[in-house]
Design an enzyme around this catalytic site. Sequence first.
Site, short mmCIF file in Angstrom:
data_model
loop_
_atom_site.label_atom_id
_atom_site.label_comp_id
_atom_site.label_asym_id
_atom_site.label_seq_id
_atom_site.Cartn_x
_atom_site.Cartn_y
_atom_site.Cartn_z
N THR A 41 0.85 -1.19 0.00
CA THR A 41 0.00 0.00 0.00
C THR A 41 0.88 1.23 0.00
OG1 THR A 41 -0.09 0.10 2.41
CG2 THR A 41 -1.77 -1.22 1.30
N LYS A 69 -13.14 13.90 15.73
CA LYS A 69 -14.24 13.60 16.62
C LYS A 69 -14.42 14.75 17.58
CE LYS A 69 -15.93 9.05 17.51
NZ LYS A 69 -15.62 7.70 17.96
N GLU A 75 -5.55 -3.09 -1.41
CA GLU A 75 -6.07 -4.33 -0.81
C GLU A 75 -7.25 -4.90 -1.59
OE1 GLU A 75 -5.47 -1.48 0.69
OE2 GLU A 75 -4.73 -1.71 2.72
N TRP A 131 -18.65 12.95 14.49
CA TRP A 131 -17.61 12.97 13.47
C TRP A 131 -17.74 14.18 12.54
CZ3 TRP A 131 -17.17 7.24 11.33
CH2 TRP A 131 -16.65 6.42 12.35
N1 LIG Z 1 -12.16 8.08 -5.39
C1 LIG Z 1 -11.59 8.24 -4.20
N2 LIG Z 1 -12.00 9.21 -3.38
C2 LIG Z 1 -11.43 9.38 -2.17
N3 LIG Z 1 -10.46 8.61 -1.68
C3 LIG Z 1 -10.01 7.61 -2.46
C4 LIG Z 1 -10.55 7.36 -3.73
N4 LIG Z 1 -9.91 6.30 -4.25
C5 LIG Z 1 -9.02 5.91 -3.33
N5 LIG Z 1 -9.06 6.69 -2.25
C6 LIG Z 1 -8.22 6.58 -1.04
O1 LIG Z 1 -7.06 5.82 -1.33
C7 LIG Z 1 -6.97 4.72 -0.44
C8 LIG Z 1 -6.28 3.58 -1.08
O2 LIG Z 1 -4.98 3.97 -1.45
P1 LIG Z 1 -3.77 2.98 -1.51
O3 LIG Z 1 -4.23 1.60 -1.47
O4 LIG Z 1 -2.97 3.43 -2.66
O5 LIG Z 1 -2.85 3.23 -0.23
P2 LIG Z 1 -3.08 4.15 1.01
O6 LIG Z 1 -4.34 3.77 1.68
O7 LIG Z 1 -2.97 5.57 0.55
O8 LIG Z 1 -1.83 3.75 1.91
P3 LIG Z 1 -1.79 3.04 3.36
O9 LIG Z 1 -2.93 2.09 3.42
O10 LIG Z 1 -0.47 2.37 3.37
O11 LIG Z 1 -1.89 4.16 4.32
C9 LIG Z 1 -8.38 4.45 -0.04
O12 LIG Z 1 -8.44 3.75 1.19
C10 LIG Z 1 -8.98 5.85 0.04
O13 LIG Z 1 -8.70 6.44 1.28
MG LIG Z 2 -4.81 2.09 2.86
#
Ligand SMILES: Nc1ncnc2c1ncn2[C@@H]1O[C@H](COP(=O)(O)OP(=O)(O)OP(=O)(O)O)[C@@H](O)[C@H]1O
Ligand SMILES: [Mg+2]
Lengths: 544, 544
Positions: free
Chosen positions: A184, A438, A329, A443
């Site tokens: 990630t 919070k 994931e 929230w």
């Molecule tokens: N269309 C979207 N709008 C808002 N947020 C988004 C969108 N698409 C993805 N995301 C954000 O990106 C995340 C997924 O990103 P990615 O799997 O690349 O790693 P990351 O969550 O940024 O990193 P880590 O989990 O290691 O902190 C999602 O959980 C969400 O928070």
């Molecule tokens: Mg993530």
Amino acid sequence: MLGLMQKWPLTCDRIIDHAARQFGNREIVSRSVEGPIVRTTYGQVAERARKVARKLTDEGLERGARIGTLAWNTARHLEVWYGAMGMGGVYHTLNPRLFPDQIAWIVNHAEDSALFVDLTFMPIVEKIASELKTVKTIVVLTDKDHMPESSLDLICYEEWIADAEDGFQWVELDEDEAAGMCYTSGTTGNPKGVLYSHRSNVLHAMIAALPDAMSLSANSVVLPVVPMFHANAWGIGQSGPMTGSKLVMPGAKMDGESIYELLDTEKVTFSAAVPTVWLMLLQYLADTGKKLPYLEKVVIGGSACPPSMIEKFRDLYDVDVIHAWGMTEMSPLGTLGPLKPQFADLPDEQKLEKKSKQGFTPFGIEMKITDDDDNEQPWDGKTFGRLKVRGPAVAKGYYGGAGADQFDDQGWFDTGDVAHIDSDGYMQITDRSKDVIKSGGEWISTIDLENLAVAHPDVAEAAVIGVSHPKWDERPLLVIVPKQGKEIEKDDVLSFMEGKIAKWWMPNDVVFVDEIPHTATGKIQKMTLRDQFSEYSFPDAGND
Amino acid sequence: MLGLMQKWPLTCDRIIDHAARQFGNREIVSRSVEGPIVRTTYGQVAERARKVARKLTDEGLERGARIGTLAWNTARHLEVWYGAMGMGGVYHTLNPRLFPDQIAWIVNHAEDSALFVDLTFMPIVEKIASELKTVKTIVVLTDKDHMPESSLDLICYEEWIADAEDGFQWVELDEDEAAGMCYTSGTTGNPKGVLYSHRSNVLHAMIAALPDAMSLSANSVVLPVVPMFHANAWGIGQSGPMTGSKLVMPGAKMDGESIYELLDTEKVTFSAAVPTVWLMLLQYLADTGKKLPYLEKVVIGGSACPPSMIEKFRDLYDVDVIHAWGMTEMSPLGTLGPLKPQFADLPDEQKLEKKSKQGFTPFGIEMKITDDDDNEQPWDGKTFGRLKVRGPAVAKGYYGGAGADQFDDQGWFDTGDVAHIDSDGYMQITDRSKDVIKSGGEWISTIDLENLAVAHPDVAEAAVIGVSHPKWDERPLLVIVPKQGKEIEKDDVLSFMEGKIAKWWMPNDVVFVDEIPHTATGKIQKMTLRDQFSEYSFPDAGND
Ligand SMILES: Nc1ncnc2c1ncn2[C@@H]1O[C@H](COP(=O)(O)OP(=O)(O)OP(=O)(O)O)[C@@H](O)[C@H]1O
Ligand SMILES: [Mg+2]
Ligand SMILES: Nc1ncnc2c1ncn2[C@@H]1O[C@H](COP(=O)(O)OP(=O)(O)OP(=O)(O)O)[C@@H](O)[C@H]1O
Ligand SMILES: [Mg+2]
């Protein structure tokens, strides 16, 4: 009673074989790292992938071996994927935008046996080579003429496969065996490893190709701007060959002009990328007055797509934007937001409202939202909760066992996102659970506040973080980067926001900075921002 | 090394749950057997399916029980499918067009525990009831007011489910468990039972929904004319709810006018049926001058679609015909023939030639052609051979073990069809292996001869069979039904054919009949025809 249907494992070698057999002459066009546009076909990619598999086997790599890649989107990168999977190995895309130390940590954590590296990233490899504990083979993805000078023991990709015998037989695999790996992006902490199976890759590719997702067919021309190292290029590396789509690979160049050039000369019909890429393209189009006559549809996700972007694509270029949400994931597709038929007759404004949400789940993904006690929340479009998902292309754990608390015994994965879902099934992300504020037990969505703040004409970027508060536990602090050459007053911003949100959501303070920290995938790094403001206290903190 | 992705079995309950959750208000419109058009939704179908599951459980049916249906395409039939599968049972569609004796034989062979019957088919049930050895429950798919008089112990469907408690929990199933059952149509011998698994149904539905197959989305309006009792309605009963397509169910009426009425009033965008149905519709359109403004695409298969039909749809109604080949054993989709991009610039005539072939395999189906010694034959568009297939939605055997010689140890299923495949991957059926004529060791395609003969303006229908010949082993006999009121001369037909085929393919004789025998699915029954001409000998048989 069991059915009487064939056992035909869902393995990725079948994807590239299908492409070679049915779409053997369909092109893959790459902007090569060396410079020129290079053309190949599924037939050739499949043949060369077999050579990669043969050579990896010759190098002594075994079933299950992790094979790291530090590479742009090119046909060669695709060959390495299918070669790695076909010999029973696991392609492991590394994000070159991470710090070299992080990359070294990830390579060691994954225990990669080999690395395939684009020329661009050789400096990284030079820097970390001595720290790598398991890598035995480093292959540079180029030809003899372009091989760099180095004190490392480097293999030249083109020379390496040139002498490989044809006709390598794919290793027979179970569909649950590992096929790919991706960490990630590390927005909320250390990157965590996701281990895709052949089955999850195949099923995800089928889902991604469906009409309400990417709608891929043999007549599609697809430009994946989203990197292969960013959550599988959103599945295009599998769904492209599965459906026979022509692929247009942007290599290292993702600026507006370069992307436009490919869209235009290759007559691209579909593309996918994060919002920042489209910002650059839209700016380029505005500056040059150019149009997009071939492009029909783009999927935008990775972070929230601003409604104005959807609108511009629609009104100025007749391109349908599908806003999508996904995660490493989830392989990564989670939701997509095409318009359901019940909205066909809505006025444009209301259509845009729907399309600005992150969308609904395709078959193969289940979602729910829960409160902190795991009680499911209603789909009413306002109640928010932790977003949890299940599906055949969703992780059941991280490599090495990290983050076990994100997975419950009913199979639900806690995404770490906070969202609401409306009665039409459209989900909208309001926050990351680690970022949500919070206040007095309730929230506050930081994304909503940020979206509102950036709508101010003089604001370039905005981030909201929670800062501790003696009475309310936490209250929002608005951090703003003004547009170049602009001076903004705190009160000006606050009065701009007033009335557009609930009063108790209003930030308690506004601060101005030159820069907001970002992750390797362009997301705001709120952890770092919170660290930065760890000493900050609200003006009203003492006397409220 | 195993991947770390969730175990999320591909079971059909997840399809209807997804439909209810994401497309709960999407309509299913049925022409009811009682007469009126009836409207329901995926939400209601899912709810009523749970009631069916509850009642079946109450009746004592157990996991794996076969549940026969003698029913048209209606929402009720769909409820029974999902109810049966959801309680762990197996829906078993019976073809009501078979002779009652055959139906009884099949019900007994499958050991059906229950029967769900449309009013139309009560006479069949009355006739065979006493022969049925395993059926304990007979449910008539109607309401109280329409219940027929009978000496049998009949259950009224609407009353039966009216008092069932809501919220039945689907039985947790393994994806390899049986979900559905269908016997082949018996063109070449006795019908044989195919036992679909949940996994094969789900995967087939995903394949069927892809853009180059049926292209189903939440905005599609789908009219499955092809009956649910004919190879799963080609998967629409699963891919409809999976994608949220509106379903328009034609019930008992498949004549041109009735089909047109639904196409028009419901604004149907996609439909699927065998050629004879479209003949009726095209005739109706020609007679009335009506048009098809909403229909975009139809899939035609089950038997060869004449090129003129593809042409008419294209030129007169702007409808894209996808010619498809399938089999009950393949769930049923095998190949589909949209135009690949390399043909985009061909003149219409050559496009039509390509589109008249049965098409190419989607991902998930492998095919090859072999000679009698199982040697694979080239894809050159002229060498023909036995067509063999593999895939996750292809049978690995028949219920009860019949036809074991059709399955080899490499997993290939011998389709019993003879075909060639061109270098673009388009397959064309030339015959059934049981019908092919072997003249002097070389094969003659009876389908090619028939297609040519029916192009003669005075020929209504044509069939070619092989008749033994002292010198050549077998030679073709052409059997013709002249158009009403027309008289044709043998020499007239032969000279019409001459020059259009290889000389040694020319039929040795032509005979005229009033009727050609057909199966329950409208296919020519060549076995019967061969029986009919078992005494026949060629004029030249003695003195050649
Ligand atoms: N269309 C979207 N709008 C808002 N947020 C988004 C969108 N698409 C993805 N995301 C954000 O990106 C995340 C997924 O990103 P990615 O799997 O690349 O790693 P990351 O969550 O940024 O990193 P880590 O989990 O290691 O902190 C999602 O959980 C969400 O928070
Ligand atoms: Mg993530
Ligand atoms: N587009 C098509 N063109 C020509 N033939 C077709 C086409 N589609 C299907 N068929 C024929 O239909 C067959 C499949 O039909 P089905 O499964 O309904 O039972 P059947 O083969 O007629 O019956 P049985 O196997 O019991 O003799 C194929 O094997 C093929 O011969
Ligand atoms: Mg058959």
